[in-house]
Design an enzyme around this catalytic site. Sequence first.
Site, PDB file in Angstrom:
ATOM      1  N   ARG A 335       0.853  -1.199   0.000  1.00 43.06           N
ATOM      2  CA  ARG A 335       0.000   0.000   0.000  1.00 43.06           C
ATOM      3  C   ARG A 335       0.884   1.244   0.000  1.00 43.06           C
ATOM      4  O   ARG A 335       1.863   1.319   0.734  1.00 43.06           O
ATOM      5  CB  ARG A 335      -0.915   0.007   1.228  1.00 43.06           C
ATOM      6  CG  ARG A 335      -1.896   1.183   1.225  1.00 43.06           C
ATOM      7  CD  ARG A 335      -2.857   1.126   2.390  1.00 43.06           C
ATOM      8  NE  ARG A 335      -2.196   1.405   3.658  1.00 43.06           N
ATOM      9  CZ  ARG A 335      -2.812   1.338   4.841  1.00 43.06           C
ATOM     10  NH1 ARG A 335      -4.086   0.991   4.913  1.00 43.06           N
ATOM     11  NH2 ARG A 335      -2.160   1.603   5.960  1.00 43.06           N
ATOM     12  N   GLU A 432     -12.362   2.743   1.597  1.00 45.58           N
ATOM     13  CA  GLU A 432     -12.485   3.115   3.017  1.00 45.58           C
ATOM     14  C   GLU A 432     -13.182   4.461   3.206  1.00 45.58           C
ATOM     15  O   GLU A 432     -13.251   4.978   4.324  1.00 45.58           O
ATOM     16  CB  GLU A 432     -11.099   3.124   3.676  1.00 45.58           C
ATOM     17  CG  GLU A 432     -10.037   3.851   2.889  1.00 45.58           C
ATOM     18  CD  GLU A 432      -8.619   3.531   3.350  1.00 45.58           C
ATOM     19  OE1 GLU A 432      -8.437   3.158   4.514  1.00 45.58           O
ATOM     20  OE2 GLU A 432      -7.700   3.681   2.527  1.00 45.58           O
ATOM     21  N   ASN A 455     -11.674  -0.254   9.039  1.00 43.26           N
ATOM     22  CA  ASN A 455     -11.389   0.666  10.155  1.00 43.26           C
ATOM     23  C   ASN A 455     -11.866   2.078   9.835  1.00 43.26           C
ATOM     24  O   ASN A 455     -12.583   2.709  10.617  1.00 43.26           O
ATOM     25  CB  ASN A 455      -9.881   0.696  10.466  1.00 43.26           C
ATOM     26  CG  ASN A 455      -9.328  -0.677  10.800  1.00 43.26           C
ATOM     27  OD1 ASN A 455     -10.037  -1.668  10.729  1.00 43.26           O
ATOM     28  ND2 ASN A 455      -8.071  -0.734  11.156  1.00 43.26           N
ATOM     29  N   ASP A 456     -11.458   2.592   8.668  1.00 44.98           N
ATOM     30  CA  ASP A 456     -11.868   3.943   8.274  1.00 44.98           C
ATOM     31  C   ASP A 456     -13.280   3.960   7.698  1.00 44.98           C
ATOM     32  O   ASP A 456     -14.039   4.905   7.943  1.00 44.98           O
ATOM     33  CB  ASP A 456     -10.888   4.525   7.251  1.00 44.98           C
ATOM     34  CG  ASP A 456      -9.678   5.149   7.929  1.00 44.98           C
ATOM     35  OD1 ASP A 456      -9.858   5.804   8.963  1.00 44.98           O
ATOM     36  OD2 ASP A 456      -8.549   4.961   7.432  1.00 44.98           O
ATOM     37  N   ARG A 466     -13.192   6.566  15.911  1.00 43.65           N
ATOM     38  CA  ARG A 466     -12.926   5.307  16.623  1.00 43.65           C
ATOM     39  C   ARG A 466     -11.926   5.475  17.763  1.00 43.65           C
ATOM     40  O   ARG A 466     -11.789   4.590  18.603  1.00 43.65           O
ATOM     41  CB  ARG A 466     -12.456   4.234  15.637  1.00 43.65           C
ATOM     42  CG  ARG A 466     -11.243   4.586  14.805  1.00 43.65           C
ATOM     43  CD  ARG A 466     -11.084   3.590  13.652  1.00 43.65           C
ATOM     44  NE  ARG A 466     -10.138   4.044  12.652  1.00 43.65           N
ATOM     45  CZ  ARG A 466      -8.911   3.547  12.510  1.00 43.65           C
ATOM     46  NH1 ARG A 466      -8.499   2.585  13.293  1.00 43.65           N
ATOM     47  NH2 ARG A 466      -8.100   4.000  11.568  1.00 43.65           N
ATOM     48  N   CYS A 503      -9.058  -5.952   4.504  1.00 43.12           N
ATOM     49  CA  CYS A 503      -7.834  -5.959   5.304  1.00 43.12           C
ATOM     50  C   CYS A 503      -7.963  -5.153   6.589  1.00 43.12           C
ATOM     51  O   CYS A 503      -6.970  -4.882   7.259  1.00 43.12           O
ATOM     52  CB  CYS A 503      -6.652  -5.458   4.470  1.00 43.12           C
ATOM     53  SG  CYS A 503      -6.886  -3.811   3.794  1.00 43.12           S
TER      54      CYS A 503
END
Length: 582
Positions: A335, A432, A455-456, A466, A503
Site C-alpha cells: 500500500r 475506506e 477501520n476507516d 474510533r 484488510c
Amino acid sequence: MDKKQENVLKGIAAAPGIAIAHAFLYAKEKESVSDDYVDNVEEALQNLDNALEQSKKELRKIFNLAVDKLGDKRAAIFEAQIMILDDPILINTIKERIKKEKKLPEFIVDDEISKYTRIMSASNEPYMKERSHDIEDIKNRIIRNLKKKKWKSKITSDVIVVTSNLSPSDTVLFSRVNVKGYVTDFGGLTSHAAIVARSLNIPAVVGLHEATNKIKDNDLLIVDGFHGQVYINPDEKHIAEYRKKIERLTQYDEELLKLRELPAQTLDGKEISLFANLDLSEEMTFIIHNCANGIGLVRTEQLFEEYEVFPDEDKQYEVYKEIAEQIYPKIVIVRAFDIGGDKVLPVDLHEPNPMLGWRGIRLLLDNPALFKTQIRAVLRASAHKNVWFMLPMISSLQEVINSKKLIEECKKELQKEGKTFDKHMPVGIMIEVPSAAVLTKEFAQEVQFLSIGTNDLIQYLLAVDRGNDIVSSQYQEFHPAVVRTLHHIITEAKKSNRIVSMCGEMAADPIAVPLLIGLGLDSLSLSAAGIPFHKKIIRSLKFEEMKKLAEECLQLNSEKEINQKLHEFFNNKIQDKIQNLY
C-alpha cells in the site's frame, strides 16, 4: 563491515526455515572439452545416442524420486528436461554438425547448447536467467555421459550444502542424505533449485555471491531461510537464540500440524484465501510459517516509522524487494504511504480536523516527488511479478486516474534506465471512504483489485471517531448500514470480475468471518497469528449456511439484532468444533 557483521552473509530467502549444522562445500566437477577431430563419425554419432539415452535414464530416476518427494506438479521440472533431450531440432543440429565438422561430439554439444544458455543468461527477465542454469545442467550431463564418467558425491548426512549453484537434480539427490540446508553463490527465487528446496521444506539462502569464498568445510552455520541470512561460526548467544526459535516453531507445528498445509476450504468446497497484514518486518517469519496465501497489506508508513529521515528510493526498494522475495511465489500487496490523519506526517502540519484533511492519496498527489519515489521503488521490487500496488484513501475517480499517470511516468523512466520491473503490475485501491463504496462499479473499471479497509470505512460511514472514548460505543462493525455497504461493494466488484478482499480489523474478528464469507468475500487479510484459527472456522462450516446467515443479517435493522444472530450462529455451529484447537 564491523566485527559483529563479519560472520553474517545476506542473500535471498529462497526457502523458509532455520537450520544449524556444519558446512559441506560442494564443487561440481567442470567437464572440459576439446575441439579434436574424430576418426570415425559413425562411432561418434553412436556415442552421442548412447549418452542421450543414459542422460534420459538418469533423469527418469530423478523424476521418480521427485514424484515421491515433491508430487507430480513439482516433478514436472525433470519431465521438461527429458523433453529437451528428445528435441528433434536440437539433436539433429548437433548430429549434422558432427557429420560436417568431424569434431568430438562433446565439443559440438557444448558449443551448440551454450548458444541457448548465453541468450537466456543475457535476458533481463530473472526467470529466463534461471532457466539457463537448467539447460547448462542438461549440457553437462550429456558431456559427462559422452566421456563415460559417473556422478559422484561424497556428501555426508546432516550437513548444510554450500556451493556456487545448484541444479534441480542436485537438490533432489541431496535430499536422500538428509541435507539440512542450502547456501549458494548464485540463483534466485525462480530457480528450480529454490522451488524444489521450498517443496522439500529445506531452508535455503541463495544469491550470496561470496559464500564459497567465506565459508570453509565444516564451519558451523546457521541458515535463516526466513530472512535470507547465514551466520558463520556463530557465538553461543546466537546459537541459543536460534535453537529457541527452532523449538518454538516445532511446538507451533505440533499444535497446528493438521491445519498448516490444508486450504481454508468450507465443508461444501468453497476455498477462501487467507492473507496476512504486515506492519513490522519481524512478522515475516510468522506469515511464512502460518502458510498465509500471501501478504494482503503492507503498511509501508509503519515499516519506515523507525527511520529518522524519510527513506530514499534505494532504501525503499531494498525493503520491498526483500518482502517480495521472502513471500515468493505468493503475492504481496504494497500500500502506498497512508500518512496524515492519525499517522505521522513527513512535514510539520497542524490541521483542525486531520481525519478529514490532508492524508492518504491527497497528500501523495500533492507531493509527486515523494509519491514517485515510492512508485519507482515498488516497481523495481516487482521484477518477480508477485507485487501488487494499492492506493489508500481514494474518494474520487480522478485520484485513481492521476495516480495511474504517475505510475506510467515511472515505468517509462525505469525503462529508459534499463531497470527490470513488472510492466503489468496490478494496481488496486482501498475502499475506506463512503464515496468510493458508492462508486464501486466505476472504480472496478479503472483498477485490477479492491480491498475494503473497514477501520476507516466504518468511522466515516457512521461519523464516529474510533479513537474517541466518548463515542466509541457507536463504532459498530455490525451496524446494518455497514453490513449493507459491504454487500454493495462485494456485489458490484464481482459484477466486473474484480478481486475484492478485506484488510481491516473486521477481517480479523472470528465472529465476523461467517458473515463476510456469506456476503461473498473470497479473501481476507489479517494478522498472521489469526490465520490458523480462521482456517479452523472456515473448515468447520458450509458456504451455503454462511450465505443464508448473511441474507438474514441483511434484513435486520439494528446492530443489536445482527450481533446477537452472529454470536448465536458462532456458538451453535462453531464453538464445539474449535475448542480443541486452543
